[in-house]
Design an enzyme around this catalytic site. Structure first.
Site, mmCIF file in Angstrom:
data_model
loop_
_atom_site.group_PDB
_atom_site.id
_atom_site.type_symbol
_atom_site.label_atom_id
_atom_site.label_comp_id
_atom_site.label_asym_id
_atom_site.label_seq_id
_atom_site.Cartn_x
_atom_site.Cartn_y
_atom_site.Cartn_z
ATOM 1 N N HIS A 378 6.836 10.709 -12.202
ATOM 2 C CA HIS A 378 6.169 9.767 -11.526
ATOM 3 C C HIS A 378 5.246 8.628 -12.151
ATOM 4 C CE1 HIS A 378 5.708 11.987 -7.622
ATOM 5 N NE2 HIS A 378 6.012 13.077 -8.254
ATOM 6 N N LYS A 569 -6.175 2.039 -2.769
ATOM 7 C CA LYS A 569 -5.426 3.095 -3.520
ATOM 8 C C LYS A 569 -6.712 3.195 -4.809
ATOM 9 C CE LYS A 569 -2.721 -0.531 -3.908
ATOM 10 N NZ LYS A 569 -1.184 -0.147 -3.835
ATOM 11 N N ARG A 570 -6.177 4.138 -5.696
ATOM 12 C CA ARG A 570 -7.137 4.353 -6.904
ATOM 13 C C ARG A 570 -7.395 3.260 -7.636
ATOM 14 N NH1 ARG A 570 -8.137 9.892 -7.898
ATOM 15 N NH2 ARG A 570 -9.412 9.094 -9.872
ATOM 16 N N LYS A 575 -3.098 -1.291 -11.418
ATOM 17 C CA LYS A 575 -3.021 -1.726 -9.746
ATOM 18 C C LYS A 575 -3.733 -3.318 -9.590
ATOM 19 C CE LYS A 575 -2.800 3.134 -8.272
ATOM 20 N NZ LYS A 575 -1.437 3.386 -7.762
ATOM 21 N N THR A 677 3.274 4.683 -2.083
ATOM 22 C CA THR A 677 3.566 4.933 -0.584
ATOM 23 C C THR A 677 2.714 4.434 0.344
ATOM 24 O OG1 THR A 677 2.462 6.965 -1.195
ATOM 25 C CG2 THR A 677 4.545 7.180 -1.160
ATOM 26 N N LYS A 681 3.139 2.808 4.252
ATOM 27 C CA LYS A 681 2.405 3.203 5.534
ATOM 28 C C LYS A 681 1.911 1.877 6.295
ATOM 29 C CE LYS A 681 0.843 7.058 3.077
ATOM 30 N NZ LYS A 681 -0.062 7.593 2.031
#
Length: 843
Positions: A378, A569-570, A575, A677, A681
């Site tokens: 992952h 998101k985290r 990110k 993911t 969405k």
């Protein structure tokens, strides 16, 4: 002009939820009252809203139980190959509405509650999220369970029943504060304890080598008590099982050696054993080598494999008799998928069981292990890869360390045969790393012990083969595969966005719910004005609903006509929430400079949790809230720009935010996000994406065409080229780009922290001197791309047409497609859309 429909009437019209039959409604009311009275021992007149939620949950659960039992009987009769998905995380969210959707009960329940004077949505809000995961990895596991049941696979999810899931996040004076998530305090109506399947799990002790084999002795035993949760497929009467293990001390724990008077302390010490399933480690993409975490990893693996072997040996329903003893058949009847390296100890544990307990020769045992197990990677971030210290494994699992050494010895011999004299390669490929203390590289163990290794998006799988696992790919290219992630359309469209699901069903029928590729048919309606208006109207209603929710829960007023620009998101450096912050500041400065210009109004929302020990992530949250304090209170800006931090982001909040988004931010540095993911969405729900060529964004761009997605920034090759040619120099960008310099000077000069000028010095220092993720290198292109976004948003019709292209192109990103590929290409089983008979149908 007809009056607008009420929410209740609108919901009743929605066909993809199934129709409410009159007898169904009457039965539901009867059962609801029965549960209220007898299960909960409540009187209607003194019941609370929570009592009504529990009565409804038990009523819905009744519809699951018969199907659950029949599904298990069906599997035992047919004796199919079983799939075991082992994961340390299952981020399930709420269960009630999802179950009603999958069983086609939602309308009937809604009508029954309405007739009883109860509001369905209020009852649903009483349910606690099952937050047994950190982010993408745990939510993926939840989507996979839904798809495995919907595709009729004999599949089981195995994990830990954490007493405390991912912490609840509170924002206090702009800072993240963690609160324990006591999600079980009112009980959990969806689980069933199965104490009869309790299994012993051993730790510590030592090994004894005898002529007839090895014995692991003087161990400390902890019991694993299983709790089963039903997992319904979509309208096919299949109900699979998620089994979560809870740790219990055995009755004689510490009691056999207590001295006179030590009895009370010995009983109190039972907590030590039971701590194993107490709390989820709150780290996402970060490895923390704590003994308790290693205990959790072995606990779930040991208990699960005992269950797997018990079921393999006795495959008749309800039977405890041994039917099979030939373990050569195990790979034909069992597939084990390791969700990342957390369950890697399944490999040495299965060897131990086969060699030490079932007395198979090593070669035969090892062949069975490799054919049975497969591994999903992952992440490529080095700090996320698990490397357990040898001495910790030696203490906790002495037999497993011996087995790992033997696996490595044989593996090294094989490498030496294939690449004679290449000692550097042997060092790189060893399961045991020597630098900075001896450690076991768990990813290497997984690759050697699995017959299939997959990444979770095409670009990620390519990076694994060319980079992180290049040596292993050269040795065993046949093992490496790609399985691009997906999301379940039941939760992420039908359930969370019924308005959109309905207008899609009107155009193309309802089969898209179980075959998402059918969304392609929407391309015929790209220029259909009525459909364009319908999609735009659903989006506007979702935005209005979310704005109302924000006002109720966050006490902020937002302009529903503004663009909803969302990054959830985290919180993590890779990110790049910081890049988003720099855009906000730049946009703010532009409005201040030209207050009379026609700006496209935006509400920028950022949400996510920071790992409690991750200082930088917590500072990023503080920066976002600080920027919001300045921007939101500036009268010159008004409602043209609002900045909101979405507190306590979780599955349930995502279900509200995703349908309301206009713009989805997917802005990681190219080559760092394995898949994502959330991006899928938002796409499925008609948001446009601004993103880098990273993770699944690459495949999304392919599906919708470059004109319908906003791609910016460096590609993976550019990042690699920069690293090779002397690296990234933040100062060069800072000195060359005036708007970037202004934004950074404001952060460092205390403009956003007037009471403490150096509050953000760590962030400034990071961005200027230690930024592994090259935020400034993509700043200029990001800002230009955001200008294009603003320009397009001024043309609502063109914007909506692109949104329809995105919905139409999102079929590939169904977890049904992902799971069908795992089934055929890794597990060797065939998915099926056949319905099994309902409990009240004759067999």
């Amino acid at each position: 002009m007809s009056r607008p429909l009420s929410d209740h009437e609108k919901k009743k019209q929605i066909s993809v939820r199934g129709l409410a039959g009159v007898e169904n409604v009457a039965d539901l009311k009867t059962n609801f009252n029965r549960h209220l009275h007898f299960t909960l021992v409540k009187d209607r007149n003194v019941s609370t809203k929570r009592d009504y939620y529990f009565a409804l949950a038990h009523t819905v659960r009744d519809h699951l139980v018969g199907r659950w039992i029949r599904t298990q009987q069906h599997y035992y009769e047919k004796d199919p190959k079983r799939v075991y998905y082992i994961s340390l995380e299952f981020y399930m969210g709420r269960t009630l509405q999802n179950t009603m959707v999958n069983l086609a009960l939602e309308n009937a329940c809604d009508e029954a509650m309405y007739q009883m004077g109860l509001e369905m949505e209020e009852l649903q809000e009483m349910e606690e999220d099952a937050g047994l995961g950190n982010g993408g990895l745990g939510r993926l596991a939840a989507c996979f369970l839904d798809s495995m049941a919907s595709l009729g696979l004999a599949a089981y999810g195995y994990g830990i029943r954490y007493e405390f899931g991912i912490f609840n996040q509170k924002i206090v004076k702009g800072w993240q504060v963690e609160e324990a998530d006591d999600w079980l305090r009112y009980g959990n109506p969806w689980e069933k304890a199965r104490p009869e399947y309790t299994r012993p799990v051993k730790f510590y002790g030592r090994t004894e080598h005898h002529p007839d084999g090895v014995k692991w002795v003087d161990t400390q035993v902890v019991l694993a008590l299983p709790y089963d949760t039903p997992v319904p497929g979509y309208r096919n009467n299949v109900v699979n099982t998620m089994r979560l293990w809870s740790a219990k001390a055995p009755c004689d724990f510490n009691l056999k050696d207590f001295n006179v008077g030590g009895y009370v302390q010995a009983v109190l010490d039972r907590n030590l054993a039971e701590n194993i399933s107490r709390v989820l480690y709150p780290n996402d993409n970060f490895f923390e080598g704590k003994e308790l975490r290693l205990k959790q990893e072995y606990f779930v693996v040991s208990a699960t494999l005992q269950d797997v072997i018990r079921r393999f040996k006795a495959s008749k329903f309800g039977s405890r008799e041994v039917v099979r003893t030939d373990f050569a058949l195990l790979p034909d009847k069992v597939a084990i998928q390791l969700n990342d390296t957390h369950p890697a100890l399944a490999l040495p544990e299965l060897v131990r069981v086969l060699v030490d307990e079932e007395h198979l020769p090593w070669d035969k045992a090892w062949d069975i292990v490799v054919k049975t197990c497969a591994y999903t990677n992952h992440t490529v971030l080095p700090e996320a890869l698990e490397r357990w210290p040898i001495d910790l494994i030696q203490t906790l699992l002495p037999r497993h360390l011996e087995i790992i050494y033997e696996i490595n010895r044989r593996h090294m011999e094989r490498v030496a045969r294939k690449f004679p004299g290449d000692h550097d390669r042997m060092r790189r490929m060893s399961l045991i790393e020597e630098e900075g203390g001896k450690r076991v590289n768990m990813a290497h163990l997984c690759i050697v012990g699995a017959h299939a290794v997959n990444g979770v998006a095409r670009i990620h799988s390519d990076i694994l083969k060319a980079g992180l696992f290049k040596d292993f790919y050269e040795m065993d290219p046949h093992k490496f595969q790609n399985k691009t992630n997906g999301i379940t359309p039941r939760r992420w469209l039908v359930m969370c966005n019924p308005g959109l699901a309905e207008i899609i069903a009107e155009k193309i029928g309802e089969d898209f719910v179980r075959d998402l590729d059918q969304l392609r048919k929407l391309e015929k309606f790209i220029n259909d004005d009525a459909f364009i208006n319908a999609v735009a109207q659903v989006k506007q209603e979702n935005k209005q609903r979310f704005a109302t929710h924000m006002e109720e829960h966050y006490k902020v007023k937002i302009n529903p006509a503004s663009m909803f620009d969302i990054q959830v998101k985290r919180i993590h450096e890779y990110k790049r929430q910081l890049l988003n912050c720099l855009h906000i500041i730049t946009f703010y400065n532009r409005i201040k400079k030209e207050p009379n210009k026609q700006w496209t109004p935006r509400t920028i929302m950022i949400g996510g949790k920071a790992a409690p020990g991750y200082h930088t992530a917590k500072m990023i949250i503080r920066l976002i809230t600080a920027i919001g304090e300045v921007v939101n209170n500036d009268p010159v800006v008004g409602d043209r720009l609002k900045v909101i931090f979405l507190e306590n982001y979780r599955v349930t909040l995502a279900e509200k935010a995703v349908p309301a988004a206009d713009l989805s931010e997917q802005i990681s540095t190219a080559g760092t996000e394995a898949s994502g993911t959330g991006n899928m969405k938002f796409m499925l729900n008609g948001a446009l994406t601004i993103g880098t060529m990273d993770g699944a964004n690459v495949e999304m761009a392919e599906e919708v065409g470059d004109d319908n997605i906003f791609i910016f920034g460096m590609r993976v090759d550019d990042v690699e080229a920069m690293d090779k040619s002397g690296g990234y120099n933040a100062h060069e960008y800072y000195n060359r780009i005036p708007e970037l310099k202004q934004a950074m000077d404001q952060i460092s000069g205390g403009f956003f922290s007037p009471k403490q000028h150096d509050l953000f010095k760590d962030i400034v220092n990071l961005l200027m001197h230690h930024d592994r993720f090259k935020v400034f290198a993509d700043y200029e292109d990001y800002i230009k791309c955001q200008d294009k976004v603003s320009a397009l948003y001024k043309n609502p019709k063109e914007w909506t047409k692109k949104a329809i292209y995105n919905i139409a192109g999102s079929g590939k990103f169904s977890s049904d497609r992902t799971i069908a590929q795992y089934a055929r290409e890794i597990w060797g089983v065939e998915p099926s859309l056949e319905k099994i008979p309902a409990p009240d149908d004759p067999k």
